[in-house]
Scaffold this motif. Sequence first.
Motif, PDB file in Angstrom:
ATOM      1  N   ARG A   1     -12.122   1.680   2.187  1.00 49.62           N
ATOM      2  CA  ARG A   1     -11.995   2.289   3.518  1.00 49.62           C
ATOM      3  C   ARG A   1     -10.548   2.399   3.976  1.00 49.62           C
ATOM      4  O   ARG A   1     -10.203   3.301   4.723  1.00 49.62           O
ATOM      5  N   THR A   2      -9.701   1.456   3.545  1.00 49.40           N
ATOM      6  CA  THR A   2      -8.374   1.359   4.155  1.00 49.40           C
ATOM      7  C   THR A   2      -7.205   1.629   3.217  1.00 49.40           C
ATOM      8  O   THR A   2      -6.091   1.853   3.688  1.00 49.40           O
ATOM      9  N   ARG A   3      -7.410   1.630   1.930  1.00 48.09           N
ATOM     10  CA  ARG A   3      -6.284   1.718   0.989  1.00 48.09           C
ATOM     11  C   ARG A   3      -5.738   3.144   0.917  1.00 48.09           C
ATOM     12  O   ARG A   3      -6.380   4.046   0.379  1.00 48.09           O
ATOM     13  N   GLN A   4      -4.561   3.357   1.451  1.00 51.39           N
ATOM     14  CA  GLN A   4      -3.976   4.700   1.504  1.00 51.39           C
ATOM     15  C   GLN A   4      -3.457   5.164   0.144  1.00 51.39           C
ATOM     16  O   GLN A   4      -3.402   6.361  -0.134  1.00 51.39           O
ATOM     17  N   ALA A   5      -3.062   4.218  -0.698  1.00 54.80           N
ATOM     18  CA  ALA A   5      -2.512   4.593  -2.012  1.00 54.80           C
ATOM     19  C   ALA A   5      -3.598   5.089  -2.975  1.00 54.80           C
ATOM     20  O   ALA A   5      -3.284   5.728  -3.979  1.00 54.80           O
TER      21      ALA A   5
ATOM     22  N   TYR B   1     -11.297  -2.309   0.813  1.00 54.82           N
ATOM     23  CA  TYR B   1     -10.313  -1.655  -0.053  1.00 54.82           C
ATOM     24  C   TYR B   1     -10.522  -0.140  -0.034  1.00 54.82           C
ATOM     25  O   TYR B   1      -9.583   0.633   0.151  1.00 54.82           O
TER      26      TYR B   1
ATOM     27  N   ARG C   1      -5.986   7.222  -4.848  1.00 55.00           N
ATOM     28  CA  ARG C   1      -6.017   8.675  -5.033  1.00 55.00           C
ATOM     29  C   ARG C   1      -7.297   9.163  -5.711  1.00 55.00           C
ATOM     30  O   ARG C   1      -7.563  10.366  -5.732  1.00 55.00           O
TER      31      ARG C   1
ATOM     32  N   LEU D   1     -12.291  11.123  -1.350  1.00 53.87           N
ATOM     33  CA  LEU D   1     -11.478  10.977  -2.558  1.00 53.87           C
ATOM     34  C   LEU D   1     -12.177  11.627  -3.742  1.00 53.87           C
ATOM     35  O   LEU D   1     -13.411  11.591  -3.840  1.00 53.87           O
TER      36      LEU D   1
ATOM     37  N   ASP E   1       0.844  -1.193   0.000  1.00 55.80           N
ATOM     38  CA  ASP E   1       0.000   0.000   0.000  1.00 55.80           C
ATOM     39  C   ASP E   1       0.884   1.248   0.000  1.00 55.80           C
ATOM     40  O   ASP E   1       1.084   1.899   1.019  1.00 55.80           O
ATOM     41  N   GLU E   2       1.428   1.552  -1.178  1.00 56.32           N
ATOM     42  CA  GLU E   2       2.324   2.694  -1.305  1.00 56.32           C
ATOM     43  C   GLU E   2       2.199   3.278  -2.705  1.00 56.32           C
ATOM     44  O   GLU E   2       1.627   2.655  -3.603  1.00 56.32           O
TER      45      GLU E   2
ATOM     46  N   ALA F   1       0.744   5.703  -5.620  1.00 51.34           N
ATOM     47  CA  ALA F   1      -0.581   6.237  -5.943  1.00 51.34           C
ATOM     48  C   ALA F   1      -1.285   5.298  -6.911  1.00 51.34           C
ATOM     49  O   ALA F   1      -0.661   4.719  -7.807  1.00 51.34           O
TER      50      ALA F   1
ATOM     51  N   ARG G   1     -14.874   8.619   1.554  1.00 50.11           N
ATOM     52  CA  ARG G   1     -13.441   8.632   1.894  1.00 50.11           C
ATOM     53  C   ARG G   1     -12.816  10.007   1.656  1.00 50.11           C
ATOM     54  O   ARG G   1     -11.652  10.239   1.957  1.00 50.11           O
TER      55      ARG G   1
END
Length: 199
Positions: A103-107, A101, A109, A137, A23-24, A26, A135
């Motif tokens: 709710r939690t995926r930091q990558a 996915y 965008r 986004l 999870d890094e 974008a 989110r």
Amino acid sequence: MSLLIERAHYFVSAHNMRQLPPDEGAEVAFAGRSNAGKSSALNALTRQNALARVSKTPGRTQQLVFFRVTPEAHLVDLPGYGYAKVPLDLQAHWQAFIDQYFRTRQALRGLVVVMDIRHPLKEYDRQMLSYAVQRGLPAHALLTKADKLSRSQQIISLNKVKKELHEAFGDTVGVQVFSGESRLGVDEARGIIGGWLGL
């Protein structure tokens, strides 16, 4: 530049959270009802004929398909949704997976939702858009198959969808007409997606 998007190539598929890549960086997710033209849109955006042919036939195992643009940037193809043929337990698995996915995926965008311009804003489309909005986004709707309508019909449909999206989500969701066939709107969409990915 967003032309980097043409370098996209198949990277990995994930059927559950454990199979997701790190999870890094974008990533931008693409969602769409079955037959909305999502594969054609991905192929047009990347100027490739068969990038999204890795896509699944109806009812097969649902998975997220990652396409690598650069080591730090990915496009994520979400399975076409809206198939009645998918067993209920698989629907439930997919629902839980995509929910987690988002709710939690930091990558992540941004989200692109692909809709047939003749049948936009079905329940599934609204659900996917609401995932992104919840989110915080950005989301962008592509009204695909625009070449099937006259220019005046395109404008009428675009304005109608704009109004409905504004009423439902405020100014958080963009929308444009798009055609993979005629390449209408391809550059505009690439600019938005490239911006989200930092290309």
